[in-house]
Design a protein around this motif. Structure first.
Motif, PDB file in Angstrom:
ATOM      1  N   LYS A 245     -18.047  13.325  16.124  1.00 62.39           N
ATOM      2  CA  LYS A 245     -18.095  14.722  15.663  1.00 62.39           C
ATOM      3  C   LYS A 245     -18.580  14.814  14.211  1.00 62.39           C
ATOM      4  O   LYS A 245     -19.128  15.833  13.793  1.00 62.39           O
ATOM      5  CB  LYS A 245     -16.711  15.367  15.753  1.00 62.39           C
ATOM      6  CG  LYS A 245     -16.091  15.343  17.135  1.00 62.39           C
ATOM      7  CD  LYS A 245     -16.790  16.291  18.078  1.00 62.39           C
ATOM      8  CE  LYS A 245     -16.046  16.362  19.411  1.00 62.39           C
ATOM      9  NZ  LYS A 245     -16.739  17.235  20.386  1.00 62.39           N
ATOM     10  N   LYS A 246     -18.337  13.725  13.451  1.00 61.01           N
ATOM     11  CA  LYS A 246     -18.705  13.712  12.038  1.00 61.01           C
ATOM     12  C   LYS A 246     -19.295  12.346  11.671  1.00 61.01           C
ATOM     13  O   LYS A 246     -19.003  11.337  12.310  1.00 61.01           O
ATOM     14  CB  LYS A 246     -17.489  13.992  11.147  1.00 61.01           C
ATOM     15  CG  LYS A 246     -16.905  15.385  11.265  1.00 61.01           C
ATOM     16  CD  LYS A 246     -15.719  15.553  10.324  1.00 61.01           C
ATOM     17  CE  LYS A 246     -15.132  16.960  10.421  1.00 61.01           C
ATOM     18  NZ  LYS A 246     -13.977  17.139   9.487  1.00 61.01           N
ATOM     19  N   ALA A 251     -20.233  17.288   9.332  1.00 59.72           N
ATOM     20  CA  ALA A 251     -20.257  17.699  10.731  1.00 59.72           C
ATOM     21  C   ALA A 251     -21.603  17.310  11.349  1.00 59.72           C
ATOM     22  O   ALA A 251     -22.662  17.779  10.905  1.00 59.72           O
ATOM     23  CB  ALA A 251     -20.038  19.203  10.836  1.00 59.72           C
ATOM     24  N   SER A 252     -21.545  16.441  12.342  1.00 58.79           N
ATOM     25  CA  SER A 252     -22.766  15.929  12.990  1.00 58.79           C
ATOM     26  C   SER A 252     -22.416  15.640  14.443  1.00 58.79           C
ATOM     27  O   SER A 252     -22.315  14.484  14.849  1.00 58.79           O
ATOM     28  CB  SER A 252     -23.251  14.656  12.294  1.00 58.79           C
ATOM     29  OG  SER A 252     -23.411  14.827  10.913  1.00 58.79           O
ATOM     30  N   GLU A 253     -22.214  16.659  15.205  1.00 56.87           N
ATOM     31  CA  GLU A 253     -21.682  16.484  16.548  1.00 56.87           C
ATOM     32  C   GLU A 253     -22.699  15.838  17.486  1.00 56.87           C
ATOM     33  O   GLU A 253     -23.743  16.415  17.786  1.00 56.87           O
ATOM     34  CB  GLU A 253     -21.224  17.826  17.119  1.00 56.87           C
ATOM     35  CG  GLU A 253     -20.495  17.686  18.439  1.00 56.87           C
ATOM     36  CD  GLU A 253     -19.817  18.964  18.869  1.00 56.87           C
ATOM     37  OE1 GLU A 253     -19.389  19.037  20.030  1.00 56.87           O
ATOM     38  OE2 GLU A 253     -19.717  19.890  18.038  1.00 56.87           O
TER      39      GLU A 253
END
Length: 289
Positions: A245-246, A251-253
């Motif tokens: 998810k991070k 935040a980098s889903e």
């Protein structure tokens, strides 16, 4: 109709090159091939090639597809042909690379294996002895299959059966790898430690096999599994996907772009994924929201 048995060579126009003399070829899966001095090194999950046994997940064949063999003398003075490449692993080799005339293999194996054919059984008959060395997940072979103990190896550690020497510890989970043209290796998968150092499901190794401290220094990495990674040699950026998810708290889903130093490229903003698992950008098992 002639079976191709997991290996085939084709011409530039896509037609089949029938001159490849692979015979029965591998009796199990082939996952990759490396080339050193016009010889092919095949890695996968197999124990025989072209009806030749004595293989543990890797062997050497000529560029015509025939397995490379040599003549050895047994304990009872018999002469037998065995694979020239005398080395292997106890579990599948999932990636294989050539660099500086050596062969690097990765997978979730635990041991390097080699064979001695001149040993007696208890009945003083011929016996093959399999020597075992602790090698965790990454190994470098010399071209003849012997273990390269100058790479990711501690000669003073106590290994299998009290033997002297074993590899560095590797990860606490499964790994996949990706090699750069400069010989560095990105390691990713399902692990939070690598060589006893904290690692957020991804790390990078120098050409000598040690952890590259210039990759994502001080960064937390991903917060869950990385399933796939690619590297663009032109832009010097990585694309990672998985069930995270991070990355480094950003935040980098499921999908993230990294700079060469492992930091997040925040100019890359993917759309949101829902309803599945992202295995790789080439096989999306998700739908855009």
């Amino acid at each position: 109709m002639k079976p191709i048995n997991r290996i085939v060579r084709i011409f530039p126009d896509g037609t089949w090159d029938r001159s490849l003399l692979s015979g029965g070829a591998a009796n199990g899966d082939l996952y990759g091939m490396a080339v050193v001095n016009s010889q092919w090194y095949l890695g996968g999950a197999f124990s025989g090639y072209a009806q030749r046994g004595g293989i543990n997940n890797i062997t050497r064949v000529s560029n015509q597809g025939t397995v490379d063999t040599m003549l050895v003398e047994t304990y009872t003075k018999k002469l037998i042909y065995v694979p020239t490449f005398n080395g292997g692993t106890d579990a599948a080799i999932t990636e294989i690379y050539a660099f500086n005339n050596k062969i690097i293999a990765s997978g979730n194996f635990k041991y390097y294996l080699s064979r001695r054919y001149d040993q007696p059984s208890r009945q003083l008959k011929d016996s093959t002895v399999i020597d075992t060395v602790d090698v965790r997940q990454l190994v470098r072979f010399n071209p003849n299959g012997t273990l390269d103990k100058t790479w990711r190896f501690d000669p003073n550690a106590t290994g299998y059966g009290g033997a002297k020497g074993k590899s560095l510890p590797g990860s606490n989970g499964y790994i996949s790898t990706l090699m750069h043209t400069d010989g560095k290796i990105l390691v990713y998968g399902n692990f939070t430690k690598f060589d006893d150092a904290s690692a957020g499901y991804v790390t990078r190794l120098n050409t000598d096999g040690t952890i590259d401290a210039t990759f994502n220094p001080g960064g937390a990495g991903a917060d869950f599994i990385v399933n796939y990674a690619s590297y663009n040699e032109t832009t010097k950026k990585y694309l990672l996907c998985g069930t995270f998810k991070k990355f480094n708290g950003v935040a980098s889903e499921s999908l993230v772009m990294l700079n060469y130093d492992g930091s997040v490229d925040q100019s890359f903003v993917p759309k949101k994924f829902v309803g599945g698992i992202l295995i790789s950008p080439n096989s999306l098992v998700m739908v855009y929201a």
